[in-house]
Design a protein around this motif. Sequence first.
Motif: not given
Length: 202
Positions: A117-136
């Motif tokens: 769960q600790q790793q999943r939370t961090e991986s999801m945070r990174q995924l959101r950040d990279y997804t936002d950057l990809r949209r831009q």
Amino acid sequence: MQRNAVRWGLLALFVDGPKYGYQLRTELDTRTGGSWAVNVGQIYTTLDRLVRDGFVATAGTDAQGRERYALTEPGRLALADWYLTPVTETERPRNELAIKLAMAAQDPGVDITIVVQQQRTESMRQLRDYTDLRRQANEDVDLTWSLFLDHLIFALEGELRWLDQVEATVQRRRYTRPAPASAPASIPAEAAEPAESGQARR
């Protein structure tokens, strides 16, 4: 990051002309969005090896007196060969996350659910950040950065699926593992029982 990746990444930067050391670091950082943690010392060490191998050569100095390097013909051929050679992820089994979870799965004192769960939370945070950057990101302006972001996003999506699999597999194994027998089958149960209080051992 693997040293070999730095080597070929730097070599590829010479295709559009001669460059000096710090310029290589800046361009590598720009093209990968800072996701490759490569310091200046590693850049120069790798550059020295490329010169030693004959893949790049000195090409004079610029107006500020900085020594520049250029791609040689052997370097161009080596780069072309690299592009056509499939990558084998020899370092993948040494991935820190894979090792951590493999060890945690074998440790009865570790709650694998919490670790995952600790790793999943961090991986999801990174995924959101990279997804936002990809949209831009603008593919017409910086195709390299867009493709690199796609790679990071797909890798994280795969990692999240793998984390789910790790959690389910370990939990299933722990809950279905048979309890250890109190005594080996070849020993009669009465022989395995402790002597009654006050009875002398022989």
